[in-house]
Structure formats: C-alpha cells, structure tokens
Scaffold this active site. Structure first.
Site, PDB file in Angstrom:
ATOM      1  N   HIS A 179      -8.331 -15.980  15.158  1.00 15.55           N
ATOM      2  CA  HIS A 179      -7.932 -16.454  13.825  1.00 15.55           C
ATOM      3  C   HIS A 179      -8.115 -15.354  12.777  1.00 15.55           C
ATOM      4  CE1 HIS A 179      -7.842 -20.596  15.434  1.00 15.55           C
ATOM      5  NE2 HIS A 179      -8.973 -20.252  16.043  1.00 15.55           N
ATOM      6  N   SER A 300       4.969   7.324   0.113  1.00 11.74           N
ATOM      7  CA  SER A 300       5.626   6.536  -0.929  1.00 11.74           C
ATOM      8  C   SER A 300       6.389   7.462  -1.866  1.00 11.74           C
ATOM      9  CB  SER A 300       4.582   5.747  -1.724  1.00 11.74           C
ATOM     10  OG  SER A 300       5.116   5.257  -2.939  1.00 11.74           O
ATOM     11  N   LYS A 306      -0.246   7.238  -0.774  1.00  9.08           N
ATOM     12  CA  LYS A 306       0.079   6.251   0.264  1.00  9.08           C
ATOM     13  C   LYS A 306       0.331   6.903   1.616  1.00  9.08           C
ATOM     14  CE  LYS A 306       0.536   2.478   0.090  1.00  9.08           C
ATOM     15  NZ  LYS A 306       1.745   1.721  -0.263  1.00  9.08           N
ATOM     16  N   GLU A 313       5.768  -0.982  11.454  1.00  9.37           N
ATOM     17  CA  GLU A 313       6.418  -2.073  10.733  1.00  9.37           C
ATOM     18  C   GLU A 313       7.859  -2.260  11.211  1.00  9.37           C
ATOM     19  OE1 GLU A 313       5.908  -1.030   6.653  1.00  9.37           O
ATOM     20  OE2 GLU A 313       3.746  -1.455   6.667  1.00  9.37           O
TER      21      GLU A 313
END
Length: 494
Positions: A179, A300, A306, A313
C-alpha cells in the site's frame, strides 16, 4: 496474348513501367479507385516492412510450382534470379531513401511489378493459384517468426542485468512496501529479482506462441484452398514452418496469433510499467534511494535543477498504449464474417507499432537499470523501528504464543511506544513484559533489533534471506545458460 489488367506498359520500356501503377486486380473495372479510397486502402507504407518475407514466400511458391510441374525450368530460373535482383534493389533503395517511391497499393504489387522488369513473361506465372490472402498471412507469420526472438533476447538481456545487480548488491537492505507504506525490510536484490521472474514468465509465454505460428497458411488460396496438385507440407517445410494450417477458411481469416502477441505485449508492458513506477518513486527526492544516469534522465526547460526520469515515465505511458492496441485490434475482429475482410489489413500496422514500442521500452528499461546507482545509506536510513513489528510477533510465536495473541500484543506495544514518545528500540524492557511476559529478557528483545537478523529469518524458498535470494539467482542463472540466442527460423538453433 492476354494482357495483364493494370499493366499497360511493355516490359521493354522499364522507365515507363515504373511510372505506371501495377495492380493485381482490375480486369472487370473500367475506372481506378478514387484518391480518397486509395488513401485508406493503400498499405505500402506499412507492409513495405514485409518485403523480404514477401520475396521469401515467392521463392518458395515458385519452387513448389516448378516441382509440381506448373512452370518450366526456364521460367523458374527467371523468377528466382529476378526475385534476387528485386530484393537487392528494394534493400538498396530503402537504405538510401528510407522509403519506396512506387505507386502500387501494397508490397505484393511492388514485388511482382519489379519482377516483371527482370523476368518478363515468367513473372506473370508466379501468382498462379496464389492469393494475396494466403500470401499476406504467410508474410506476417514469417515476419513474426524472424522478429519476435529479438524481443525475447532483449528481455533476456534485461534479466541478466537484474540478476547481476542482485548478486553484487545482495547485502543492501531496503524498506519493502505494501500500500506504499513501509512494511518489512527486504534485500534490494529480492526486489530486483521479483521483476526478473516476471520477465522470465514473459519469455515463457511468448515462446509458447511459436507452435501456433509454425503453421503455414500458404497454399490456402483466397479461401477455398489450392486447385493445383501442390505439396503444402513440402512448401511449408521449405519456408521453415513445421506444419500447415488445417483449414483454408481458417488460414486466411484468422489473426489469433496477432491477438495473442498483442495481449502478450500488453502484459509485458504492464510489468515494465510497474517497475518504472517503483523506480520513479525510489528516485524521487523524498525517497532518494536510487539516482539515474544522465543518459536516462532529462532536464527542465525552465527549472535548471530538475532531473526527470522521463524514460521511465514514457515506459509507464507506453503500457497504456500497448493495452489499447491489444483491445483495439480485438474490436476490429469482433463480428467479422469468416475468411478475409479488408478490416484485417490493420493487423500489420498495430503489430509493427506494438513491436517497436515494446522493443524501445525494453532497451530503455535495461539501460536505466544497468546505469542507475543505489544509495545503500539512504535505504538504510529509510528503515524505521516499527518495521520490526512482525519480528516481535514471530518471536512470541516461537515462544508458544498464539499468533492472534502475538499480533494483538505487538499492536499494544506500538501504541504504548507512541504514548511514551519512543521507538520500539528505546522502549523500556518492563513495558514489554507488562504487555506480554513471553517477550523474554531485555537481551532477547534487543537481539531482534537487527535489520540483517530480520531479513535472515525468511529462509523458505522465495524468501528474502541471503540463502533464499542466492537460490533465486542460481535458478535464474541456470535458466539463462540454457537460453542460447533465441531464434525461430529454421537455419539457427531455437
């Protein structure tokens, strides 16, 4: 001499012949298809990828027609030599330009028209008793038999990376989650191997499809079979198949092998997506247990600090697209009448798209995992004493306490520690004894608070102890050694 519909240009004028579209049908048509129909009908930009398989099948078909007495020695030789030249020509053109400039609707028409330039009248005999229906079905199976092993080998390479990391990083202990909450300590290696086993099953599932791919549709004609006395088994074996499709209607209309592959690709994609999600989380600044290399990270356009795990992804997103392709093609097939319908032409576009996407995802996943760094110190710091709770319960069970009583007692311990504002390690011994005397001496309790001791309890098969993890590594290594380079064609080992 009869004229061939769609071919108004003499063979002696090859330049003009290249400018004229050549189609395998049209004798009773007075007009050609409209431009808009051609846009949705023509498939050359997709099925050009099958040119080698189309020529391979044509070599075999010409050989079978020759062996069965339907074409002469001279025509057979002209066809075979002409096909070799066509393959060289197309290969060179694709290598140079990346595409074909032919105006034909599909690769079958391109090959046959180009063959006529080299083989003349003999080329008009190649399509004897053959349909684009059984030709296309055969081409696709041949392509799958040649190409799917590339996926299998890529998965095998990924498993090797996971096993190697598991072996060298076996002493690293990290939090295990359920979880997405800290649950129990596990070995980092145990986590990596969980994905190795998923991928091992993916290899097994894809290999199981080979038996069904090895049935050759060629010789089934448009739908009714072949009216000439050919030997389909001999033909199939010459192409590397082990068997023939048992029913001509089934042969030209079935795309179950593509549905099966697309569903398999969606499962494999789900496994990669799950791994990507785990690593994205572990690589976040909040977790910071792994760091990805520059090769598999991006930045970024606005925020200079970043470091984004874009490769992972994109893998996560691709899983949805693979699942969508599998569902979309099943929707295409639903409710189709028997045998061939033009709806089936979409099979190759979806097949190639899913194959390419999954291949890229596997390569990115392999590269990401092989180059990432695990911060063992950060992983150790992420462990908290409440994760010893199950160990405390097991200790009570070993001293004869019923598990439900033990579970309740440890829950009371956690509540008491929270009330006192201390963690389990620092709670006074008398507090433990007051809750459950079977906790034993202070030393008994202190001996439980070791992460290494905790993971070493799980010695059963599939557990996270060092012995159990090494057993998994050994099993996977043995499996990998048995897997030579995975191929399906008949010229190399399988």
């Amino acid at each position: 001499m009869c004229s061939l519909s769609g071919t108004q240009t003499a063979v002696s004028d090859p330049c003009a012949a290249r400018r004229s579209p050549y189609q395998l049908w049209g004798g009773c048509f007075q007009e050609g298809p409209s431009d808009v129909l051609r846009r949705i009908n023509d498939s050359l930009t997709v099925d050009v990828r099958l040119y080698k398989q189309d020529i391979q099948g044509s070599h075999a078909w010409a050989r079978e027609l020759h062996l069965s007495g339907y074409i002469s020695d001279a025509d057979y030789e002209a066809i075979q030599e002409g096909l070799k030249m066509v393959q060289t020509e197309i290969t060179d053109e694709l290598s140079e330009k990346g595409r074909l400039s032919d105006r034909e609707e599909d690769i079958h028409s391109v090959v046959e028209r180009r063959l006529q330039l080299y083989a003349g009248e003999a080329a008009l005999r190649l399509h004897t008793a053959r349909s684009r229906n059984d030709q296309s079905a055969t081409n696709t199976k041949l392509w799958m038999l040649a190409s799917l092993p590339l996926l299998l080998n890529e998965i095998k390479n990924f498993i090797e990376v996971l096993v190697k990391r598991a072996e060298t990083e076996i002493d690293i202990v990290v939090p295990g989650y359920t979880h997405l909450q800290r649950a129990q300590p596990i070995r980092w290696s145990h986590f990596l191997l969980s994905y190795a086993w998923m991928l091992r099953d993916d290899v097994t599932r894809l290999e199981e499809q080979k038996k069904r791919l090895m049935q050759c549709p060629l010789g089934s004609g448009a739908l009714a079979g072949c009216a000439l006395a050919i030997d389909r088994v001999r033909l199939a074996h010459s192409l590397g198949f082990t068997d023939v499709t048992p029913n001509s209607l089934f042969a030209v209309g079935s795309r179950d092998h593509i549905v099966e592959f697309l569903n398999w690709a969606s499962i494999c994609g789900l496994h990669l997506s799950k791994l990507a999600e785990d690593l994205i989380i572990y690589g976040s600044q909040e977790f910071a247990m792994v760091r990805f290399s520059d090769q598999y990270s991006t930045g970024s356009s606005l925020m200079p600090q970043k470091r984004n795990p874009d490769g992972l992804e994109l893998i996560r997103g691709a899983a949805g697209l693979l699942l969508g392709d599998a569902f979309a093609f099943s929707c295409v097939l639903k409710g189709l009448p028997s045998t061939y319908n033009k709806d089936l032409q979409s099979d190759k576009e979806i097949l190639f798209r899913s194959f390419d996407k999954l291949m890229d995802c596997l390569k990115v996943a392999t590269g990401t995992v092989s180059t990432m760094k695990i911060d063992s110190g950060r992983a150790l710091a992420s462990l908290e004493s409440s994760m010893f709770s199950t160990d405390l319960a097991h200790a009570l069970v070993r001293r004869g306490v019923a598990f439900r009583r033990a579970h309740h007692a440890v829950g009371v311990v956690l509540q008491r520690a929270a009330t006192l504002g201390v963690d389990l390690r620092n709670m006074p011994h008398q507090e433990y004894i007051a809750i459950c005397p079977e906790f034993g001496t202070k030393e008994d309790i202190e001996n439980l608070f070791s992460w290494e001791t905790s993971v070493e309890q799980y010695t059963s098969v599939g557990g996270t102890s060092k012995t159990a993890v090494f057993q998994q590594i050994s099993q996977l290594k043995d499996w990998l050694e048995m897997k030579e380079t995975i191929v399906y064609n008949n010229n190399t080992k399988s």
